[in-house]
Scaffold this motif. Structure first.
Motif, mmCIF file in Angstrom:
data_model
loop_
_atom_site.group_PDB
_atom_site.id
_atom_site.type_symbol
_atom_site.label_atom_id
_atom_site.label_comp_id
_atom_site.label_asym_id
_atom_site.label_seq_id
_atom_site.Cartn_x
_atom_site.Cartn_y
_atom_site.Cartn_z
ATOM 1 N N TRP A 63 0.813 -1.236 -0.055
ATOM 2 C CA TRP A 63 0.097 0.036 0.083
ATOM 3 C C TRP A 63 0.842 1.276 -0.180
ATOM 4 O O TRP A 63 0.401 2.339 0.140
ATOM 5 C CB TRP A 63 -0.949 -0.135 1.082
ATOM 6 N N ILE A 73 -7.240 3.128 10.232
ATOM 7 C CA ILE A 73 -8.301 2.558 9.486
ATOM 8 C C ILE A 73 -9.732 3.154 10.080
ATOM 9 O O ILE A 73 -10.290 2.402 10.723
ATOM 10 C CB ILE A 73 -8.592 1.045 9.156
ATOM 11 N N ILE A 80 -13.443 6.529 6.640
ATOM 12 C CA ILE A 80 -12.990 6.130 5.238
ATOM 13 C C ILE A 80 -13.780 5.103 4.632
ATOM 14 O O ILE A 80 -13.332 4.933 3.140
ATOM 15 C CB ILE A 80 -11.652 6.297 5.246
ATOM 16 N N ARG A 81 -14.342 4.292 5.176
ATOM 17 C CA ARG A 81 -15.080 3.120 4.502
ATOM 18 C C ARG A 81 -15.672 3.515 3.431
ATOM 19 O O ARG A 81 -16.746 4.657 3.369
ATOM 20 C CB ARG A 81 -15.907 2.378 5.764
ATOM 21 N N ALA A 123 -14.640 4.761 0.689
ATOM 22 C CA ALA A 123 -13.881 5.590 -0.277
ATOM 23 C C ALA A 123 -13.298 4.651 -1.128
ATOM 24 O O ALA A 123 -12.776 3.610 -1.110
ATOM 25 C CB ALA A 123 -12.856 6.453 0.671
ATOM 26 N N GLU A 124 -12.941 5.298 -2.348
ATOM 27 C CA GLU A 124 -12.343 4.639 -3.473
ATOM 28 C C GLU A 124 -11.060 4.045 -2.982
ATOM 29 O O GLU A 124 -10.210 4.858 -2.383
ATOM 30 C CB GLU A 124 -12.091 5.429 -4.749
ATOM 31 N N GLY A 125 -10.531 2.918 -3.288
ATOM 32 C CA GLY A 125 -9.475 2.139 -2.826
ATOM 33 C C GLY A 125 -8.965 1.763 -1.505
ATOM 34 O O GLY A 125 -8.321 1.361 -1.024
ATOM 35 N N VAL A 126 -10.177 1.824 -0.580
ATOM 36 C CA VAL A 126 -10.201 1.497 0.702
ATOM 37 C C VAL A 126 -10.968 0.203 0.768
ATOM 38 O O VAL A 126 -11.952 0.004 0.594
ATOM 39 C CB VAL A 126 -10.888 2.670 1.749
ATOM 40 N N PHE A 135 -11.948 -1.969 3.003
ATOM 41 C CA PHE A 135 -12.580 -1.897 4.220
ATOM 42 C C PHE A 135 -14.047 -2.018 4.227
ATOM 43 O O PHE A 135 -14.302 -0.813 3.971
ATOM 44 C CB PHE A 135 -11.928 -1.828 5.482
#
Length: 133
Positions: A44, A93, A97-98, A100-103, A105
């Motif tokens: 990452w 984490i 941010i859940r 969101a693009e590229g996350v 989780f």
């Protein structure tokens, strides 16, 4: 030592020996506190070694929980280890941010009554206990 992708396992004893060798190599690498502050490249991005260590500990705990509950095995890891990792994971984490693009989780899952520390960490990672425990 070959990469994990290059290891073909035909014997459980060979797999256990390979895993033990990799654990010993990792322990030796992380025994030097100076390495914990040195930048390392992980899938990452580039992070301090300390960040990589926390992230991989989280990975082992959550995916270990996944495998354990899926196969009907005891799923709780050492509570002291989980309790040390959990605040770091919640910081890096966050729930916000859940999605969101590229996350990678899912939304945080509310722990069930009686959930142990590893299960609660898995819930934070978006794992539902329903149907598993």
């Amino acid at each position: 030592m070959p990469s994990i992708a290059e290891v073909t396992v035909t014997d459980g004893a060979v797999a256990a020996e390979e895993f033990a060798a990799r654990v010993a190599r990792a322990e030796a690498a992380w025994a030097d506190d100076a390495l914990l502050d040195r930048p390392v490249t992980v899938p990452w991005g580039t992070v301090p070694g300390r960040g990589a260590l926390w992230a991989y500990t989280n990975e082992f705990l959550v995916h270990g929980w996944d495998l354990a509950v899926a196969t009907g095995q005891p799923a709780e890891a050492d509570a002291a280890v989980v309790e040390a990792v959990a605040p770091v994971v919640r910081t890096f984490i966050p729930a916000e941010i859940r999605g969101a693009e590229g996350v990678p989780f899912a939304a945080v899952v509310e722990p069930r009554d009686g959930a142990g520390p590893t299960e609660r960490l898995a819930n934070w990672a978006g794992r539902s206990s329903t149907g598993w425990v």
